[in-house]
Design a protein around this motif. Sequence first.
Motif, PDB file in Angstrom:
ATOM      1  N   HIS A 149      33.196 -33.995 -25.129  1.00  0.00           N
ATOM      2  CA  HIS A 149      31.861 -34.509 -25.371  1.00  0.00           C
ATOM      3  C   HIS A 149      31.332 -35.227 -24.138  1.00  0.00           C
ATOM      4  O   HIS A 149      32.013 -36.001 -23.518  1.00  0.00           O
ATOM      5  N   THR A 150      30.091 -34.898 -23.785  1.00  0.00           N
ATOM      6  CA  THR A 150      29.461 -35.612 -22.683  1.00  0.00           C
ATOM      7  C   THR A 150      28.183 -36.236 -23.216  1.00  0.00           C
ATOM      8  O   THR A 150      27.657 -35.803 -24.225  1.00  0.00           O
ATOM      9  N   GLY A 151      27.712 -37.217 -22.557  1.00  0.00           N
ATOM     10  CA  GLY A 151      26.470 -37.833 -23.025  1.00  0.00           C
ATOM     11  C   GLY A 151      25.969 -38.821 -22.009  1.00  0.00           C
ATOM     12  O   GLY A 151      26.694 -39.224 -21.111  1.00  0.00           O
ATOM     13  N   ASN A 152      24.710 -39.194 -22.161  1.00  0.00           N
ATOM     14  CA  ASN A 152      24.109 -40.097 -21.201  1.00  0.00           C
ATOM     15  C   ASN A 152      24.419 -41.545 -21.567  1.00  0.00           C
ATOM     16  O   ASN A 152      23.542 -42.316 -21.898  1.00  0.00           O
ATOM     17  N   TRP A 153      25.663 -41.905 -21.581  1.00  0.00           N
ATOM     18  CA  TRP A 153      26.112 -43.258 -21.878  1.00  0.00           C
ATOM     19  C   TRP A 153      27.250 -43.546 -20.936  1.00  0.00           C
ATOM     20  O   TRP A 153      28.115 -42.691 -20.779  1.00  0.00           O
ATOM     21  N   ARG A 164      25.803 -30.101 -13.944  1.00  0.00           N
ATOM     22  CA  ARG A 164      25.035 -29.605 -15.076  1.00  0.00           C
ATOM     23  C   ARG A 164      24.647 -28.149 -14.880  1.00  0.00           C
ATOM     24  O   ARG A 164      24.675 -27.357 -15.804  1.00  0.00           O
ATOM     25  N   THR A 179      21.272 -37.307 -30.989  1.00  0.00           N
ATOM     26  CA  THR A 179      21.944 -37.032 -29.720  1.00  0.00           C
ATOM     27  C   THR A 179      20.939 -36.712 -28.623  1.00  0.00           C
ATOM     28  O   THR A 179      21.139 -37.074 -27.464  1.00  0.00           O
ATOM     29  N   GLU A 202      19.699 -39.846 -27.336  1.00  0.00           N
ATOM     30  CA  GLU A 202      20.776 -40.460 -26.581  1.00  0.00           C
ATOM     31  C   GLU A 202      20.878 -39.827 -25.193  1.00  0.00           C
ATOM     32  O   GLU A 202      20.923 -40.530 -24.181  1.00  0.00           O
ATOM     33  N   ASP A 203      20.878 -38.500 -25.143  1.00  0.00           N
ATOM     34  CA  ASP A 203      21.009 -37.799 -23.867  1.00  0.00           C
ATOM     35  C   ASP A 203      19.833 -38.070 -22.946  1.00  0.00           C
ATOM     36  O   ASP A 203      19.980 -38.154 -21.734  1.00  0.00           O
ATOM     37  N   PHE A 204      18.678 -38.223 -23.525  1.00  0.00           N
ATOM     38  CA  PHE A 204      17.498 -38.486 -22.723  1.00  0.00           C
ATOM     39  C   PHE A 204      17.585 -39.863 -22.070  1.00  0.00           C
ATOM     40  O   PHE A 204      17.059 -40.087 -20.989  1.00  0.00           O
ATOM     41  N   GLY A 205      18.301 -40.774 -22.731  1.00  0.00           N
ATOM     42  CA  GLY A 205      18.447 -42.113 -22.164  1.00  0.00           C
ATOM     43  C   GLY A 205      17.610 -43.139 -22.898  1.00  0.00           C
ATOM     44  O   GLY A 205      17.508 -44.284 -22.467  1.00  0.00           O
ATOM     45  N   LEU A 221      18.063 -44.305 -26.112  1.00  0.00           N
ATOM     46  CA  LEU A 221      18.815 -45.232 -26.971  1.00  0.00           C
ATOM     47  C   LEU A 221      19.286 -46.515 -26.263  1.00  0.00           C
ATOM     48  O   LEU A 221      19.181 -47.591 -26.846  1.00  0.00           O
ATOM     49  N   PRO A 223      17.119 -33.812 -21.553  1.00  0.00           N
ATOM     50  CA  PRO A 223      18.202 -33.407 -22.442  1.00  0.00           C
ATOM     51  C   PRO A 223      18.389 -31.903 -22.420  1.00  0.00           C
ATOM     52  O   PRO A 223      17.433 -31.146 -22.277  1.00  0.00           O
ATOM     53  N   ARG A 224      19.627 -31.466 -22.540  1.00  0.00           N
ATOM     54  CA  ARG A 224      19.898 -30.035 -22.613  1.00  0.00           C
ATOM     55  C   ARG A 224      20.042 -29.667 -24.084  1.00  0.00           C
ATOM     56  O   ARG A 224      21.043 -29.993 -24.726  1.00  0.00           O
ATOM     57  N   THR A 275      27.300 -29.535 -29.127  1.00  0.00           N
ATOM     58  CA  THR A 275      28.274 -30.629 -29.189  1.00  0.00           C
ATOM     59  C   THR A 275      28.049 -31.526 -30.398  1.00  0.00           C
ATOM     60  O   THR A 275      29.002 -31.992 -31.000  1.00  0.00           O
ATOM     61  N   ARG A 294      30.246 -34.110 -34.124  1.00  0.00           N
ATOM     62  CA  ARG A 294      29.887 -35.070 -35.157  1.00  0.00           C
ATOM     63  C   ARG A 294      29.833 -34.422 -36.515  1.00  0.00           C
ATOM     64  O   ARG A 294      30.571 -34.795 -37.427  1.00  0.00           O
TER      65      ARG A 294
END
Lengths: 339, 267, 478
Positions: free
Chosen positions: B56-60, B174, C156, C159-162, C164, C295-296, C303, C308
């Motif tokens: 899992h990857t994510g912008n955190w 990416r 998500t 979240e990915d966009f930034g 959150l 975000p992709r 994912t 989840r």
Amino acid sequence: MITVSPFLSLGIFFLLIVIMLLVFWPNKGLAYYYRKLNQNSKRVLIEDALKHIYDYESHKLNVTLNSIAGNLNISADKASKIVQSLKKLKLVKLNNQLITLTEDGKTYALRVIRVHRLWENYLAEETGLKEIDWHDEAEKVEHLLSQEDADILSAKMGNPKFDPHGDPIPANDGSYFFNKGKLLNNIEIGQVVKILHIEDEPKTIYTQLIDQGFYPGKEIKIVARSDEKITIAADGEEIKLSLLFASKVSVEILLEQEFSNEKIKTLVDLKPGETAKVIKVAPICRGQQRRRLLDFGIVPGASITVHMNNPLKDPIAYLVKDTIVALRKNQAKLVLIKT
Amino acid sequence: MKKVNQNCENCPVHNISNLVKLGVDMVGYNYIVALAGNPNTGKSTIFNNLTGLRQHTGNWPGKTVSRAEGGFEYENNKYKLVDLPGTYSLLSTSTDEEVARNFILFGQPDVTLIVVDATKLERNLNLVLQILEITDRAVLSLNLIDEAERKKITINERELSKQLGIPVVPTSARSKDGMEQLLSYIHQVAVGEYVCKPYKVKGYSKKIKNSIEDLTEKIKLIYPDLPNSKWVAIRLLEGDQEIIDAIKSGEIGNISVTPNDQMKEVI
Amino acid sequence: MSNAELKIDKINDLINFADKQRWELGDNFHDLIVESIFTDANKIAGKVISSSKDPDQKSWETTLDRIVTSRIFGFPIMFILLAVVFWITIEGANVPSEMLASFFLDKLHPILKNLSASIGIPSFIDGLFIDGAYLAMAWVVSVMLPPMAIFFPLFTLLEDFGYLPRVAFNMDRLFQKAGAHGKQALTMSMGFGCNAAGVIATRVIDSPRERLIAIITNNFSLCNGRWPTQILIASIFIGSLVPSYLAGIVSAGAVVFVALLGIFLSLVSSWTLSKTVLKGEASAFSLELPPYRPPRILRTLYTSLIDRTIFVLWRAIVFAVPAGMVIWLVSNVQIYNLSLAQYFIDFFDPYALFIGLNGIIFLAYVIAIPANEIVIPTILMLTVTTLGISGIGGGAGVMFELDSVKETGDILIAGGWTTLTGINLMLFSLLHNPCSTTIYTIYKETGSIKWTIFSTLLPIIMGLAVCFLVAQFWFIFS
């Protein structure tokens, strides 16, 4: 269905709540006192007595039955029993009325002190507990932790050498080295000193010193003194201290030190869009919290800009080393800057 | 970024078809590659690109929680890739940093692949310099280079490579850009074709310099072959129990200077 | 002396030397090392980085940051975005949920029953596996899968966009006052989708104490499985208290009130925990705001579905299968002509009625532990079997739901439900133990039996106390 008058059941319910609160209220409840009562077990009394004797000896004061009774808050009768047990264990020697530690007694005392200071260090570095609570918590834990536990704790924290008050933490064989420094009440006018250590007992004095912004590592200048008071300058403020208070602070004299008594600014003084250079992170910020700030690149010389406020005004987002980092106000206050 | 690709395509080493993603299959590997870097730099994306796994990857910051391992095959060599926890530093007592630090020191990876965020190079260099104090064999992936371009940040990667003494590859994990070159450098460093001359921190302040030097000398007397005695000295002064124990047990003497010992054993 | 002894001597000498140096260096050695490394990093960076950016020109990121954290727009944007996410989830999940339910429950279930009858499987086995295990599993899948498959990808994406982390930044002050971390705002929101996922999401909180607080209090977020219960009971019992043209809005208001009560209690418990049991736990605050990144969408879909949705659903199914069997067994195993369920209900009824609930509700909450979604079907089944109503449902141990709210209400009222029972069920649905999936997840995340038990018992005790209080005041004023 159970048929009880709702008034009665509500009454019983609230009564139960009140009883629970009375029992479990932190630091005031019955459970607390019960635990405290149990704490006065023999082991605790013996260890506390050893600590007291060690403390007095290192201050070149005479230890008597009275001083033990007074310090441990027990009857003279009980104190004499404790001293007898200590003697049986070959931890102390009796010489007329004078009580002195044997080598074994000294090692034992140092072990207890080691656990106490390690735990204070743990509380300061890893938890959000206030400095006022460190000592009392450590007083409890020092009798509970085994030597092995203490060794593991010490290793995990990177074998710290000093506790948060600046006291040395003895190694597990009891050895330690201490730059005692001088007491602040003996320092001449005009000298610039760095605080090495602040005595954490009695608590009332310690609390006031902490409230006035004293902490180990702080640099101060002595600007005036009389027979009763000493005036020091730090961070652009002047503080008057009674000599009694000053005698609780040990300092190291700094020789070639430029001392500027401009009001030192912190990150909270910065307005949105403004940029400043970091002077340092205040020494009072320790452990985890400090490492986080350092990891963010908040090190001396780093340039830092206020990026934005939030609707509730706390935390504030800063731009440092191309990264946006949010700091709560109580953290930002610990970062000293110059504009 | 596009320029890099063109160069790559002209370069004979370029052949992404040489990459076989082995997923969790790591049997009979020849080399170990450690994957290190700050949180949120695209480390996991690179891991996924190379192994074909889907972490899992994510912008955190700090998404990767447990240590992940995977395998890939390149130029007929099998590699085991170990994804270390993302950390900003290797100096403190937190579990994540301990895991990463000890793996690079005691696990002796053949190559440490360091992933940095090109838009925050300075802050990321903090970790890079620390890693270079420990190991001599590293490759730097200058990731998120597309984002840096968008922000009009230009990085002279040749100069950076010269400064750090290790190969530097601009990547954009990416969009899978730069992976070919990355693999080729990993290969070169692993087999010893590329000999790194890693940068060592010079600017230690006066106050601590003497202590570090004295201690380094003493360590060299006992363990003359130790390649990173200065780092060990610094760790001793930080009171790192792991290092104290390793010195006492002599384990620290097993850390070797010559690369590819493990390969020789395997072959 | 031998060589080895000589070496040991040297090593001890070395360690002692290092120790002595440490006393002399004082306690800011670490600082000085970090500082030195950053100084070198700064020099190298200066040599290789050049920026052609006009320093006065604001990037769109900065502008966006100003807007989403501004005093005027900050909170409205946040509430609107979250509301949109929930609205899409609830609206979008309806159709696929019904499709799945009609396939699994209305089509496949009878087919399986016929099949097993035609090959002569004993009714005991058939009931246990098809009416019990299969039905519970099918129910969980059809009610849980669609909302999760919509909610998690949406969340998500944010979240990915930034976005959150900016929410955490905006909300932090509130949570700071409660002794918690701003990121708890996100794990709470995640909890509105699913508490198990919310508990997993607490991984982004890197301070041990604040993370524990977020885990323990996550259950106060009214999860997706409890919303339908709230809406159903509110429209039966609360809506009926007012004229019909107000019924909709009043029952909706009641549901929102319960959800807000959950948020309030979550903050209050966070505060209490941080001041008492968790006072001495390790704690440090840091919050980094990552850059915005496009975000992709496909990757996110993939994912969030795997990590989840499927992850949580799988855990739920694992618990649903045995629980389904238990549900069937307690209603079908009889001792002296009474089912186990009946014994349980008879025993607990007086106590349950005393706090404004009933024995069936108690039993339902015990055996429907795998998912809040199957509480109402279990209650209906138990009520119908206990009352001996024939013609509704599929018999003892077969959970069911009715399409008509009114008929559902009629059954419950026949089962002795009053407005008080309705109100207290809504409260108890908010304040009871987490579902088994969440409990298991809490154990996995904390690795501690102590905290798992604590997180399980805390809401039950609060729920029983709240129901008790409401019931007593109800008795006084009615």
